[in-house]
Design an enzyme around this catalytic site. Structure first.
Site, PDB file in Angstrom:
ATOM      1  CE1 TYR A 175      24.899  -5.452  -4.613  1.00  0.00           C
ATOM      2  CE2 TYR A 175      25.039  -5.573  -7.002  1.00  0.00           C
ATOM      3  CZ  TYR A 175      25.644  -5.505  -5.776  1.00  0.00           C
ATOM      4  OH  TYR A 175      27.013  -5.498  -5.700  1.00  0.00           O
ATOM      5  CB  CYS A 223      -0.963  -0.013   1.174  1.00  0.00           C
ATOM      6  SG  CYS A 223      -0.354  -0.848   2.617  1.00  0.00           S
TER       7      CYS A 223
HETATM    8  C1  LIG Z   1      33.874  -2.351  -2.404  1.00  0.00           C
HETATM    9  C2  LIG Z   1      32.952  -2.997  -3.383  1.00  0.00           C
HETATM   10  N1  LIG Z   1      33.435  -3.934  -4.209  1.00  0.00           N
HETATM   11  C3  LIG Z   1      32.653  -4.561  -5.116  1.00  0.00           C
HETATM   12  C4  LIG Z   1      31.312  -4.266  -5.209  1.00  0.00           C
HETATM   13  C5  LIG Z   1      30.477  -4.981  -6.218  1.00  0.00           C
HETATM   14  O1  LIG Z   1      30.035  -4.088  -7.150  1.00  0.00           O
HETATM   15  P1  LIG Z   1      29.210  -4.587  -8.439  1.00  0.00           P
HETATM   16  O2  LIG Z   1      28.113  -5.440  -7.951  1.00  0.00           O
HETATM   17  O3  LIG Z   1      28.745  -3.313  -9.055  1.00  0.00           O
HETATM   18  O4  LIG Z   1      30.181  -5.340  -9.306  1.00  0.00           O
HETATM   19  C6  LIG Z   1      30.765  -3.269  -4.379  1.00  0.00           C
HETATM   20  C7  LIG Z   1      29.347  -2.912  -4.467  1.00  0.00           C
HETATM   21  O5  LIG Z   1      28.813  -2.158  -3.737  1.00  0.00           O
HETATM   22  C8  LIG Z   1      31.605  -2.632  -3.439  1.00  0.00           C
HETATM   23  O6  LIG Z   1      31.141  -1.690  -2.623  1.00  0.00           O
END
Ligand SMILES: Cc1ncc(COP(=O)(O)O)c(C=O)c1O
Length: 416
Positions: free
Chosen positions: A396, A367
């Site tokens: 993610y 909602c």
């Molecule tokens: C320090 C660090 N390494 C690697 C990653 C992985 O990034 P991605 O999923 O964009 O490859 C992140 C993502 O937040 C990160 O903060």
């Protein structure tokens, strides 16, 4: 498409026939072949770690463990989980605001390296090693100026951010390392390299190569300046997915060809170059499926309400984008399934609109007007009981969602 139809049929045959479907489907074969191709294309002095924050499902880790060189953890919880799921895998530990207990845990687990985010953290690691009478390896995560390199949608360096150590503090970090106590004649904390992760959502090969060139030249300058021979450079992750046009895939192979040239040009052959990618590794293997519960017309626009929403799949809300999807009409399913849908969801088919050639906004059951997965999208045909299949939902997605909001049930999960 056949794979997804089969997966949906499997899921529906296993569940309460009265329940419409809401599920994540993960294609582990796709994940493995993609990760394999990524590793194979890398120049010989490079390695690929998987940033488990993208998707830490045990099945995903098991699929990737024989392929990638290690896992990156960004919390004590992830460290524990990764070690528990794949105890043999090398781990690295990064992220801001690490607890002293987490640093201690990383040292005890003998992670390959801790990525140090501040001078305070460096002091804490030295103190912990002194207390434990042990050694540990670190990289200094640095926040450097981007020097004309184009930013992406998500840039976490080259400007004031909580990430990494400011270059003005590098001298102080070197002083701390030089003056630290020794154990058996060897400094407690060994600096093995530098770490950079300045951008995510990178879609452009040339821009990413320019970023790599900046990392390489900075690394070399500092090695020269401080008289160091460092074996390791971590260049982060950050390769993106073009959610607006998923056919436009970051060309990892040509990136690797360019990378090999850069390594030769800047004499980086003797340095291990480590990637820690998340999104680009696991996004494409995931699908989030919502069965359509209702279709309605409101103030001149059509809305399709799916079983689920952003509490399961926050990616579109988090990125503020229309998530790519396709519709699986009931006709695409087996006769068995069709019958079930007809009886359970489309009893009122006579009064429920069936959209054809319409724009429709795809929403969930929450909602809040923010529970939108894609706005005003063209559908050829859409009816109650059809499946909305959101692609690129493997990174993610479930794990960044506000899963307990409204106490809806969790989605089903199928690992193909
Ligand atoms: C320090 C660090 N390494 C690697 C990653 C992985 O990034 P991605 O999923 O964009 O490859 C992140 C993502 O937040 C990160 O903060």
């Amino acid at each position: 498409m056949d794979k997804i139809i089969n997966a949906i049929s499997t899921l529906t045959s296993q569940q309460d026939p009265h329940a419409p479907l809401c599920a994540y489907i993960y294609d582990l074969e796709q994940l493995k072949s993609h990760a394999n191709a990524m590793v194979k294309a890398l120049p010989s002095n490079c390695e690929l770690y998987y940033a488990a924050k993208a998707n830490p499902e045990a099945e995903v880790l098991a699929a990737l463990a024989p392929i990638v060189h290690g896992f990156e953890a960004a919390s004590g919880g992830e460290l524990n989980w990764l070690h528990q799921c794949q105890p043999q895998m090398p781990l690295i530990f990064g992220g801001p605001g690490k607890l002293i207990s987490e640093l201690s845990q990383a040292i005890d687990l003998k992670v390959d390296a801790i990525h140090v985010e501040s001078l305070t953290e460096l002091r804490r690691i030295i103190a912990l090693c002194l207390q434990k009478q042990c050694h540990c390896r670190i990289l200094l995560r640095m926040n450097i100026a981007l020097e004309g390199i184009a930013e992406t949608r998500l840039t976490m360096g080259g400007k004031p951010t909580p990430f990494g150590i400011d270059v003005s503090e590098l001298d102080a970090a070197m002083d701390l390392l030089r003056d630290q106590p020794k154990l058996s004649g060897i400094p407690l904390v060994e600096l093995v390299g530098f770490h950079f992760h300045l951008m995510s959502h990178q879609l452009d090969v040339e821009r990413h190569l320019a970023l790599m060139a900046l990392y390489f030249s900075t690394f070399k300058t500092w090695c020269h300046q401080y008289g160091l021979r460092l074996p390791l450079l971590n260049v982060g992750g950050g390769i993106g997915i073009n959610y607006a046009d998923p056919q436009q895939v970051f060309d990892w192979s040509s990136f690797c060809v360019g990378l090999a040239h850069l390594i030769a040009e800047l004499n980086m052959e003797d340095v291990k170059i480590r990637f820690e990618c998340g999104r680009f590794v696991s996004a494409a293997m995931g699908y989030y499926v919502m069965q359509v519960l209702d279709i309605k017309h409101n103030h001149g626009q059509w809305f399709a309400i799916g079983h689920g929403g952003t509490h399961h799949f926050r990616t579109p809300a988090a990125q503020d984008h229309n998530h790519p999807f396709f519709v699986l009409n009931q006709d695409g399913l087996s006769a068995h399934k069709r019958q079930r849908v007809d009886t359970e969801l489309a009893l009122d088919a006579s009064i429920t609109p069936v959209l054809s050639n319409q724009l429709v906004t795809l929403v969930g059951q929450l909602c809040t007007p923010k529970d939108v997965l894609a706005k005003q999208q063209y559908v050829k045909s859409l009816a109650v009981g059809d499946y909305l299949v959101f692609t690129h939902a493997g990174a993610y997605a479930w794990n960044i969602s506000h899963q307990h909001f409204l106490m809806h049930a969790a989605p089903r999960r199928l690992f193909m």
